[in-house]
Motif scaffolding. Structure first.
Motif, mmCIF file in Angstrom:
data_model
loop_
_atom_site.group_PDB
_atom_site.id
_atom_site.type_symbol
_atom_site.label_atom_id
_atom_site.label_comp_id
_atom_site.label_asym_id
_atom_site.label_seq_id
_atom_site.Cartn_x
_atom_site.Cartn_y
_atom_site.Cartn_z
ATOM 1 N N VAL A 13 0.856 -1.181 0.000
ATOM 2 C CA VAL A 13 0.000 0.000 0.000
ATOM 3 C C VAL A 13 0.890 1.226 0.000
ATOM 4 O O VAL A 13 1.980 1.216 0.589
ATOM 5 C CB VAL A 13 -0.963 -0.008 1.218
ATOM 6 N N SER A 14 0.440 2.281 -0.680
ATOM 7 C CA SER A 14 1.247 3.494 -0.746
ATOM 8 C C SER A 14 0.404 4.720 -0.458
ATOM 9 O O SER A 14 -0.834 4.697 -0.533
ATOM 10 C CB SER A 14 1.899 3.639 -2.128
ATOM 11 N N LEU A 30 2.175 -7.898 -7.503
ATOM 12 C CA LEU A 30 1.094 -7.445 -6.628
ATOM 13 C C LEU A 30 0.614 -6.061 -7.054
ATOM 14 O O LEU A 30 1.412 -5.211 -7.463
ATOM 15 C CB LEU A 30 1.572 -7.360 -5.177
ATOM 16 N N ASP A 31 -0.697 -5.850 -6.946
ATOM 17 C CA ASP A 31 -1.224 -4.499 -7.115
ATOM 18 C C ASP A 31 -0.817 -3.659 -5.915
ATOM 19 O O ASP A 31 -0.551 -4.195 -4.829
ATOM 20 C CB ASP A 31 -2.750 -4.529 -7.230
ATOM 21 N N VAL A 32 -0.798 -2.355 -6.101
ATOM 22 C CA VAL A 32 -0.465 -1.432 -5.012
ATOM 23 C C VAL A 32 -1.721 -0.645 -4.650
ATOM 24 O O VAL A 32 -2.238 0.132 -5.460
ATOM 25 C CB VAL A 32 0.674 -0.470 -5.410
ATOM 26 N N ALA A 33 -2.219 -0.877 -3.446
ATOM 27 C CA ALA A 33 -3.358 -0.103 -2.968
ATOM 28 C C ALA A 33 -2.894 1.308 -2.620
ATOM 29 O O ALA A 33 -1.712 1.535 -2.327
ATOM 30 C CB ALA A 33 -3.971 -0.778 -1.748
ATOM 31 N N VAL A 34 -3.807 2.256 -2.662
ATOM 32 C CA VAL A 34 -3.470 3.659 -2.383
ATOM 33 C C VAL A 34 -4.313 4.141 -1.205
ATOM 34 O O VAL A 34 -5.529 3.909 -1.162
ATOM 35 C CB VAL A 34 -3.726 4.545 -3.622
ATOM 36 N N GLY A 52 2.155 -12.804 7.518
ATOM 37 C CA GLY A 52 2.055 -11.921 6.368
ATOM 38 C C GLY A 52 2.974 -10.718 6.476
ATOM 39 O O GLY A 52 3.364 -10.300 7.568
ATOM 40 N N LEU A 53 3.321 -10.140 5.322
ATOM 41 C CA LEU A 53 4.214 -8.987 5.262
ATOM 42 C C LEU A 53 3.554 -7.859 4.476
ATOM 43 O O LEU A 53 3.232 -8.016 3.295
ATOM 44 C CB LEU A 53 5.538 -9.363 4.601
ATOM 45 N N LEU A 54 3.350 -6.741 5.135
ATOM 46 C CA LEU A 54 2.792 -5.544 4.526
ATOM 47 C C LEU A 54 3.929 -4.572 4.240
ATOM 48 O O LEU A 54 4.747 -4.284 5.116
ATOM 49 C CB LEU A 54 1.790 -4.892 5.496
ATOM 50 N N VAL A 55 3.988 -4.058 3.014
ATOM 51 C CA VAL A 55 4.933 -2.998 2.675
ATOM 52 C C VAL A 55 4.149 -1.700 2.530
ATOM 53 O O VAL A 55 3.203 -1.620 1.749
ATOM 54 C CB VAL A 55 5.707 -3.300 1.382
ATOM 55 N N VAL A 56 4.548 -0.700 3.311
ATOM 56 C CA VAL A 56 3.920 0.622 3.280
ATOM 57 C C VAL A 56 4.903 1.589 2.646
ATOM 58 O O VAL A 56 5.949 1.891 3.224
ATOM 59 C CB VAL A 56 3.551 1.087 4.704
ATOM 60 N N ALA A 57 4.601 2.077 1.451
ATOM 61 C CA ALA A 57 5.447 3.056 0.769
ATOM 62 C C ALA A 57 4.920 4.446 1.088
ATOM 63 O O ALA A 57 3.825 4.823 0.671
ATOM 64 C CB ALA A 57 5.451 2.807 -0.738
ATOM 65 N N SER A 58 5.698 5.197 1.837
ATOM 66 C CA SER A 58 5.214 6.485 2.319
ATOM 67 C C SER A 58 6.369 7.491 2.375
ATOM 68 O O SER A 58 7.233 7.477 1.495
ATOM 69 C CB SER A 58 4.529 6.284 3.678
ATOM 70 N N THR A 80 7.343 4.473 -5.952
ATOM 71 C CA THR A 80 8.237 3.595 -5.202
ATOM 72 C C THR A 80 7.568 2.254 -4.910
ATOM 73 O O THR A 80 8.164 1.193 -5.066
ATOM 74 C CB THR A 80 8.673 4.279 -3.889
ATOM 75 N N GLY A 81 6.305 2.298 -4.503
ATOM 76 C CA GLY A 81 5.569 1.068 -4.262
ATOM 77 C C GLY A 81 5.340 0.266 -5.530
ATOM 78 O O GLY A 81 5.426 -0.974 -5.517
ATOM 79 N N LEU A 82 5.074 0.954 -6.635
ATOM 80 C CA LEU A 82 4.819 0.263 -7.898
ATOM 81 C C LEU A 82 6.045 -0.493 -8.396
ATOM 82 O O LEU A 82 5.917 -1.548 -9.027
ATOM 83 C CB LEU A 82 4.349 1.262 -8.958
#
Length: 208
Positions: free
Chosen positions: A53-54, A73-77, A138-144, A63-65
């Motif tokens: 998610v970004s 994986l799709d990147v949620a916003v 599970g692993l969540l990546v937060v692009a911020s 960066t997330g994309l």
């Protein structure tokens, strides 16, 4: 297995180089930033993220994309992950801010800007919301963004506001890792540019 959150700061922008306050202004990654995002993606892909998610600002979303394309994986916003609003300071350099608002500069409180407590609350709430959908392990990546992630991490750790300055910042395309323990979230990596490695010491993981 515990849930984890990788807090990934966006790559470099021209305003980063010029030391301009970006805030909510939507600035794209520069050529260096795109390369940084690709490098970070190549490393983080091996962690096999479950969810990405970004922020809605392009520098974080790009960066997330980069990671999303690599791992399929799709990147949620989520706009709650955007940077701290800078009010009248957005677009100005640190020197310009210091000259025009010397007292506010020392306190780092922009006229019309967003209070740090509000940023910490919205970012940590967003991270908890997304992490709640993870399965165990599970692993969540937060692009911020730098300030948003630092403040969100402090809130996730339950630190009182007077201790928030004890957590340092994040470099462009560096990341921090939070892991859910029995007593809440803990910080296991901070401002890293390499993959986390297991820690073997007398500080038992059972003490959390």
């Amino acid at each position: 297995m515990s849930k984890r959150i990788v807090c990934l700061r966006h790559g470099q922008t021209l305003w980063n180089v010029e030391q301009r306050f970006q805030g909510h202004t939507d600035i794209a990654l520069d050529e260096t930033g795109l390369a940084q995002a690709a490098r970070a993606a190549s490393l983080l892909a091996s962690l096999r993220p479950t969810l990405i998610v970004s922020s809605d600002l392009s520098r974080a979303n790009e960066t997330g994309l980069a990671l999303g394309r690599l791992v399929g994986l799709d990147v949620a916003v989520d706009k709650d992950l955007r940077e701290r609003g800078g009010g009248e300071w957005e677009g100005l350099t640190r020197d310009e801010i210091a000259a025009r608002w010397p007292e506010e500069y020392v306190a780092w409180e922009a006229p019309g800007g967003e209070p740090v407590a509000d940023v910490a609350a919205r970012v940590s709430a967003a991270m908890r919301r997304w992490a709640s959908s993870l399965d165990d392990g599970g692993l969540l990546v937060v692009a911020s963004h730098g300030a948003a992630l630092r403040l969100g991490i402090c809130a996730m750790l339950g630190l009182p506001e007077e201790l928030w300055s004890s957590i340092g910042g994040l470099g462009n395309c560096s990341w921090s890792v939070l892991e859910e323990g029995r007593r809440g979230w803990r910080l296991v990596e901070h401002n890293a540019g390499t993959l986390p490695e297991p820690i073997n010491s007398d500080d038992s993981p059972g003490t959390d």
